[in-house]
Enzyme design. Structure first.
Site, mmCIF file in Angstrom:
data_model
loop_
_atom_site.group_PDB
_atom_site.id
_atom_site.type_symbol
_atom_site.label_atom_id
_atom_site.label_comp_id
_atom_site.label_asym_id
_atom_site.label_seq_id
_atom_site.Cartn_x
_atom_site.Cartn_y
_atom_site.Cartn_z
ATOM 1 N N LYS B 80 -6.431 6.944 -5.382
ATOM 2 C CA LYS B 80 -6.018 6.009 -4.320
ATOM 3 C C LYS B 80 -4.717 5.322 -4.734
ATOM 4 O O LYS B 80 -4.582 4.879 -5.880
ATOM 5 C CB LYS B 80 -7.130 4.979 -4.096
ATOM 6 N N SER B 155 -10.656 0.761 3.430
ATOM 7 C CA SER B 155 -9.273 1.152 3.246
ATOM 8 C C SER B 155 -9.093 2.508 2.573
ATOM 9 O O SER B 155 -8.043 3.117 2.698
ATOM 10 C CB SER B 155 -8.545 0.094 2.414
ATOM 11 N N SER B 179 -14.492 -0.757 0.986
ATOM 12 C CA SER B 179 -13.456 0.280 1.104
ATOM 13 C C SER B 179 -13.750 1.587 0.394
ATOM 14 O O SER B 179 -13.018 2.560 0.569
ATOM 15 C CB SER B 179 -12.116 -0.265 0.600
#
Lengths: 497, 520
Positions: B80, B155, B179
Site C-alpha cells: 500500500k 482506503s 481500511s
C-alpha cells in the site's frame, strides 16, 4: 519608534512590579530528543539531521532516556515534585523551521512541578516559586537573508538549518514573583544567574546564553500600589544575557508605568528586546495569539519514572551552588571580596580542585586570579582552558613551599607548563630553574656584594637592617634569580652581624 | 503446479524453496497479470518491475547458493502506497507527495525485504487513507475485480483489488477505521488488522497515529498468517510497539479448530441498514461455527452506537496535526514560489492545491474539534466514548473468546454512489471502527456471495489485544468448511476481470522493459 518611559523612582512610587520568568535550557545530551542525531553546536547546516528530526512522512519519535534523567535532576534541584507519570503533547502551529509544524512538548502533565529556589540580592533573600519544568524539543533555525531587520518580513529569501530541530529543551516556569519592588530587575537577573549556576553544577547543559543554550522570556506587569488583582502582562522574548534580563525588566517597568499613568491600558502582547538600543518593541498581540490546539501526542507513550530511580537521582544531586559557596568561603577563610573575585572569574571549581590537590586556598586563589588569569585573558581563553590543571597548580605551589623555586621562578614554570613542557617538576628540571641552595656559591655572591657596597655593609653592621635590601637586589641579580631571598638575608646577617 | 497467479503464497513459497519454480518466473507471471488487467483495475500507482525482478533473482541466487529460504521468500507482494520504500515514490495517493521518493524504508518494508518477499509496487488508496472506496485517490479510483463498476473498498482498495485480480498473492494494507477489513470484505479476500502495536508504524505515513495499524491481506487465511508473522513484532523505532512475541498466528491458521470456543455475536452490529444478503451470509456462517463446535452467544456492547461519531472526531483531530507537515518547505509539492509570495502564502497555496476535498474536510473538522473552547465538547468527549467502548470489549471478552459481526453493512457499492454523501460513506466502517478505537485485533474473512448481487460478503472476527491467533483459528475453520461446501475458494468463479467497459489510464511504471519477454 521608541515609547515614552517613566522615571524609575516614579514607577516605584505608584506601582508594584510582578515578574514571571520562563527559561528554556538546551540539554547537553549527546543525541537529540527523539533520534540518534548529534547535537554539536556550530556544525555545518543540516548535517545533523535524519528522517526523524526532519519529521519526514512516516517517521516516529522515541524518547531519549538521558533527557528524561536530566529533566528529573533539574526538577529535583529546584525542589519540585516529580510526576508519577506524565505525557507529551503536541503544540500545533505552522512555522518553516518546525519540521512537523507541531512542537512536541508537555502541556497539562509536566514532569516536574511545584518547586522553589532562592536568590540573594544585596544581602536579602528572595524565594522564587517554580510552577513547572517540562520537556520539549527545540526548533530549527531560520536565517532571513536580504531584509533590513533580519526577520522574515521583508527578507529576500530564508535559509533553514534543522541541526537544532529536536534538541532536547527543558522549560522552567516560575509562578508570579511579587514583593521584589525596586529590586525586581536585579531579582530577575539573579534568578537567571542562579539557574545558570545550578544547571552548570548539574552538568546538564552548556548554559551559554550567547549560543542560545539558555534563553529567557520575561513576563512583567505592574499593579497600582495597594491593588489586589494582577495587571496586564507583556512577555519579552529571548532576552539572552544576564545584563539584558535586568535591563529588559527595568525597561518594561518604566514603559508600562508611562502607559498606565497616561491613562491607557497595557496591551497583552509579546515584545522583542533590542540589545543595542535597550528597548522593547511590540510582537504578537493577544488577539493574534495562536490557538495551539494541544492534545496528547499519540506517537509517544507516558513517561513514568520509578520512585526508586527518582530517589537515586535525588541522592546523586550535587551540592546546591549557593550552599557550596557558603561552605567554601568558610573553609577557605576568604573575605567576601576574595570570594566574589573568585566567583566572578569563574574559578570556584578550579580553586576547589587545586585545594583538593593539596594547595593552600589563598595560594590557589593567587595563582588562578593572578598569573593564570592574566595569561588566559591574553590568550582569550576560559581560565579552565589556560593550559595548566589544578593538580599542576598545586604541584607548583608545593615547589614554592619547599623553597625549590620562588615566586619569580614559578612564573617561568607556569610558562613552561603552558608551553607543554610537562609538569612543574619536569619544567624545573628541564629548564634548570631550581633555587640555588649551595651556600658556597651564594656565600661568594654575598661576599662580593658586601665588598661592592661598603656603605650599605657599614650601616647593617651598625644595626640598620632596612638597608639589607640594597644588598639582596644585586645578589639575586648575580644569582639570576635562582636564590632564596630569605636565605640570602640570613647569610648577610651572619656575615655582618 | 497450476497457474502461478492463482496459486497461494504458501504454495508459491514452498515451490520456490523446492526449486519447482523460480522466484523470477513467479514475479514475471504476476507482472504480466498486472500488465494485462491493471489498466482496468488500477490497483497499482507504481509498478517497480525492474526492481521486482532484481529482488526475485536475488532470492533465486540465495537458493542456488544452498541457503534455506523462508516460507515467503520469492513470493510477490503489493505494498500500500502509504508505507515508505526507497525504491519507489511514496505518494499516499496525494498530489502533495507526487514523485516523493523517501530516503528510508519503513520497518514493515525492511521486514518484507529481509524475508525475501518480492515487492511488486505500490497500491492505490484513498488520499492519505481517508475513505472507504478508493475513489478519493488523486490518481483515479481502483475498480473491484468482481464488478468493475463497483468500488473495491477503502482506503486499501488497491491492495485488496490486486489480490482479487490475481496481480499479487499477498498484500500489505493499513487499517485506521477499517481500511484493511472493509476492502477485504467487498473483494472476497482476507484482511487482518493486528492488535494496535503488534506491527511497527515506523515508516507508515500517519493518518491517525492512535488508530493506524498495518496488516496482512491475502486470498487465504494461512497466507495472511504467514505474512503477519513476517511483519509483526517489537520495533524500538516505534514507541507504541508492543514488546512481546508475535502471537502464534501461523499455528492457529493451520490448526483452525473452533471446538469449545465461545463466540459472541454483537447485538448492536446488525439489523436496520444491513443488506439482506449480508445478514443472510453472516447468519449462515455463525450457524456453521456452531456446527463446527463453537458455542455462540449474543452479547451487547451498548456504547458501539457512539463509535462512529467518536471516531470522526478523534481521527480528524489527529489527522489535522499529522498532515500539518505537508507545507512544501522540505519535500513534495510547492505552489506559488514565484518570488511574489511569502513562505506562509506558499504553504497555504500548496495545501490548497495539494490536498483533495475529503482530506481538507477532515483537516478542518479536526482543527475545529481541537480548538480552544471546543476541545472538551468534541475531542475530550470522544476520548471518553473511546474508554467506554474499551470497557464494552473488556466486559464482552470476559465471557467470549472472540466477537463476530458483519464486516460492513453492504456489499460493494457502485463507484460514485456515495461520493456526494460523506456520512453514507462513513457508515461503511460502522462495524470495523469499534476495534480500531479499542486497539484490539480484528479481521475480515469471506463467507459467501450475497444472493441479490452476487458480490462477496465478509464476516468480522474481533479478539482481545495480542490474541490475534484467535482470529486465525476462526478464519481457518470457516474457510475450510465453506470451501468444502463451495468446492473451492470463493474466488474460483472469478476467472477474469471482464466487466470493465471503461478502462482507466495505465498506472505509473518504473519502466516498460519488462513488458517484453517472459510474460505469458
Amino acid at each position: 519608534m521608541s515609547d515614552s518611559v517613566l522615571d524609575y523612582d516614579e514607577v516605584l512610587a505608584s506601582f508594584d512590579p510582578v515578574l514571571g520568568l520562563e527559561v528554556h535550557v538546551e540539554l547537553n545530551t549527546a543525541s537529540k530528543m527523539w533520534c540518534g542525531c548529534a547535537t554539536t553546536f556550530g556544525a555545518e547546516p543540516n548535517t545533523q539531521t535524519c528522517p526523524i528530526c526532519l519529521g519526514l512522512p512516516g517517521s516516529l519519535p522515541v524518547v531519549n532516556g538521558s533527557a528524561v534523567e536530566s529533566a528529573i535532576r533539574i526538577g529535583l534541584a529546584l525542589n519540585c515534585s516529580i510526576a508519577q507519570t506524565c505525557r507529551f503533547a503536541r503544540k500545533n502551529y505552522f512555522y518553516p523551521d518546525m519540521p512537523k509544524n507541531y512542537q512536541i512538548s508537555q502541556y497539562d502533565e509536566p514532569i516536574a512541578y511545584d518547586g522553589w529556589a532562592e536568590v540573594e540580592v544585596d544581602g536579602e533573600t528572595y524565594r522564587i516559586e517554580i510552577e513547572r519544568a517540562h520537556m520539549e524539543e527545540d526548533t530549527g533555525k531560520s536565517l532571513h537573508v536580504g531584509g533590513a531587520t533580519g526577520r522574515i518580513q521583508g527578507a529576500d529569501h530564508s535559509l533553514l538549518d534543522y541541526n537544532r530541530a529536536g534538541v532536547p529543551l527543558i522549560e522552567i516556569v516560575t509562578k508570579p514573583i511579587r514583593g521584589t519592588g525596586e529590586k525586581a530587575p536585579q531579582v530577575a537577573r539573579a534568578y537567571v544567574a542562579m539557574l545558570r549556576d545550578l544547571l552548570r553544577a548539574l552538568g546538564v547543559s552548556d548554559v551559554r546564553m550567547e549560543q542560545g543554550s539558555l534563553r529567557c522570556d520575561a513576563n512583567v506587569s505592574l499593579m497600582p500600589k495597594g491593588a489586589v488583582e494582577l495587571g496586564t502582562r507583556t512577555e519579552t522574548k529571548n532576552v539572552n544575557s544576564l545584563r539584558s534580563v535586568e535591563a529588559a525588566v527595568r525597561y518594561e517597568m518604566t514603559r508600562q508605568a508611562a502607559v498606565l499613568t497616561g491613562g491607557d491600558a497595557v496591551k497583552q502582547e509579546t515584545r522583542h528586546w533590542h540589545e543595542d538600543t535597550g528597548i522593547t518593541t511590540p510582537g504578537r498581540s493577544k488577539e493574534q495569539a495562536e490557538d495551539y490546539r494541544y492534545f496528547n501526542d499519540p506517537d509517544l507513550v507516558p513517561v513514568a519514572p520509578s520512585r526508586d530511580w527518582v530517589e537515586q537521582l535525588r541522592a546523586s544531586l550535587p551540592e546546591p551552588p549557593a550552599e557550596r559557596l557558603k561552605r567554601v568561603q568558610a573553609e577557605w577563610e576568604f573575605t567576601d571580596l576574595e570570594l566574589r573575585d573568585v566567583v566572578n572569574a569563574g574559578a570556584v571549581d578550579l580553586v576547589e580542585q587545586t585545594v583538593v590537590a593539596g594547595a593552600p586556598a589563598q595560594a590557589a586563589r593567587k595563582w588562578w586570579l593572578g598569573e593564570l588569569g592574566r595569561r588566559a585573558n591574553e590568550a582569550g581563553v576560559e581560565l579552565a582552558e589556560v593550559g595548566m590543571t589544578p593538580t599542576q597548580v598545586a604541584q607548583l605551589q608545593a615547589l614554592v613551599d619547599a623553597k625549590v623555586i620562588n615566586d619569580k621562578l614559578a612564573r617561568q614554570v607556569i610558562e613552561g607548563v603552558i608551553a607543554g613542557e610537562g609538569d612543574p617538576q619536569q619544567v624545573v628540571d628541564a629548564r634548570g630553574l631550581a633555587v640555588v641552595s649551595d651556600d658556597g656559591a651564594l656565600s661568594a655572591a654575598v661576599d662580593e656584594a658586601i665588598a661592592a657596597n661598603p656603605e650599605a655593609a657599614a650601616k647593617i653592621r651598625d644595626g640598620n637592617l632596612k638597608v639589607a635590601g640594597a644588598l639582596i637586589g644585586p645578589i639575586m641579580k648575580a644569582m639570576k634569580g635562582q636564590a632564596d631571598a630569605a636565605r640570602v638575608r640570613e647569610l648577610i646577617m651572619e656575615k655582618l652581624g | 503446479m497450476g497457474e502461478l497467479t492463482r496459486t497461494g503464497a504458501a504454495d508459491l513459497g514452498a515451490a520456490i524453496a523446492a526449486g519447482t519454480v523460480s522466484a523470477e518466473e513467479v514475479t514475471r507471471a504476476h507482472l504480466a497479470q498486472i500488465d494485462a488487467v491493471d489498466g482496468t483495475v488500477h490497483a497499482f500507482l507504481h509498478v517497480a518491475a525492474d526492481d521486482a525482478i532484481e529482488q526475485a533473482r536475488r532470492v533465486d541466487q540465495r537458493r542456488a547458493a544452498g541457503e534455506r529460504l523462508g516460507p515467503l521468500a520469492g513470493v510477490p507482494l503489493a505494498l500500500k502506497d502509504v508505507l515508505t520504500w526507497t525504491k519507489a515514490p511514496t505518494t499516499c495517493a496525494s498530489k502533495m507527495l507526487e514523485g516523493w521518493v523517501p530516503p528510508y524504508d519503513a520497518t514493515v518494508t525492511r521486514k518484507l525485504i529481509d524475508a525475501g518477499i518480492v515487492i511488486l509496487g505500490k497500491t492505490n488508496l484513498d488520499e492519505f487513507a481517508m475513505g472507504s472506496s478508493t475513489e478519493n485517490s488523486a490518481y483515479g479510483p481502483t475498480r473491484n475485480p468482481w464488478d468493475t463498476d463497483r468500488i473495491p473498498g477503502g482506503s486499501g482498495g488497491g491492495s485488496a483489488a490486486a489480490l482479487a485480480a490475481f496481480e499479487a498473492p499477498i498484500a500489505i494494507g493499513t487499517d485506521t477505521g477499517g481500511s484493511i477489513r472493509q476492502p477485504g470484505s467487498v473483494t472476497g479476500t482476507v484482511g487482518v488488522k493486528p492488535t494496535y502495536g503488534g506491527v511497527s508504524r515506523f515508516g507508515l505515513v500517519a493518518l491517525a497515529s492512535s488508530l493506524d495499524q498495518a496488516g496482512p491481506c491475502a486470498r487465504s487465511v494461512l497466507d495472511a498468517a504467514l505474512l503477519h508473522e513476517v511483519i509483526g513484532g517489537h520495533d524500538p523505532y516505534d514507541s507504541t510497539s508492543i514488546d512481546a512475541p508475535v502471537p502464534s498466528v501461523v499455528e492457529a491458521a493451520r490448526y483452525g479448530d473452533v471446538t469449545g470456543m465461545r463466540i459472541g455475536v454483537v447485538k448492536e452490529l446488525g439489523g436496520e441498514g444491513y443488506a439482506a444478503g449480508v445478514e443472510q451470509r453472516f447468519n449462515e456462517a455463525v450457524a456453521l461455527l456452531t456446527e463446527l463446535g463453537a458455542e455462540v452467544v449474543e452479547v451487547s456492547c451498548p456504547h458501539f452506537g457512539y463509535a462512529l461519531p467518536a471516531y470522526y472526531l478523534i481521527q480528524p483531530s489527529e489527522t489535522s496535526s499529522n498532515l500539518a507537515k505537508f507545507d512544501s518547505m522540505r519535500y513534495g509539492l510547492r505552489v506559488g514560489d514565484d518570488g511574489s509570495h511569502s513562505a506562509e502564502e506558499v504553504m497555504s497555496l500548496t495545501r490548497e492545491a495539494g490536498f483533495g476535498p475529503e482530506v481538507k474536510r477532515r483537516i478542518i473538522l479536526g482543527t475545529y474539534a481541537l480548538s480552544s473552547g471546543y476541545y472538551d465538547a468534541y475531542y475530550g468527549s470522544a476520548q471518553k466514548v473511546r474508554t467506554l467502548i474499551i470497557d464494552d470489549f473488556t466486559k464482552a471478552f470476559e465471557t467470549c473468546d472472540v466477537l463476530v459481526s458483519p464486516t460492513t453493512p453492504t456489499t460493494a457499492f457502485r463507484i460514485g454512489e456515495r461520493a456526494d454523501d460523506p456520512v453514507a460513506m462513513y457508515k461503511a466502517d460502522l462495524c470495523t471502527i469499534p476495534s480500531s478505537l479499542a486497539g484490539n485485533a480484528a479481521a475480515s474473512f469471506p463467507v459467501g456471495l450475497a444472493p441479490e448481487d452476487g458480490l462477496p460478503v465478509g464476516l468480522q472476527v474481533m479478539a482481545p489485544p495480542m490474541a490475534d491467533d484467535r482470529l486465525y483459528r476462526v478464519g481457518a475453520a470457516l474457510e475450510r468448511a465453506l470451501e468444502d461446501q463451495w468446492g473451492g475458494p470463493i474466488w474460483r468463479a472469478l476467472d477474469s476481470v471482464s466487466k470493465g467497459d471503461d478502462p482507466l489510464e495505465p498506472p505509473i511504471r518504473a519502466n516498460n522493459s519488462t513488458r517484453e519477454g517472459g510474460m505469458a
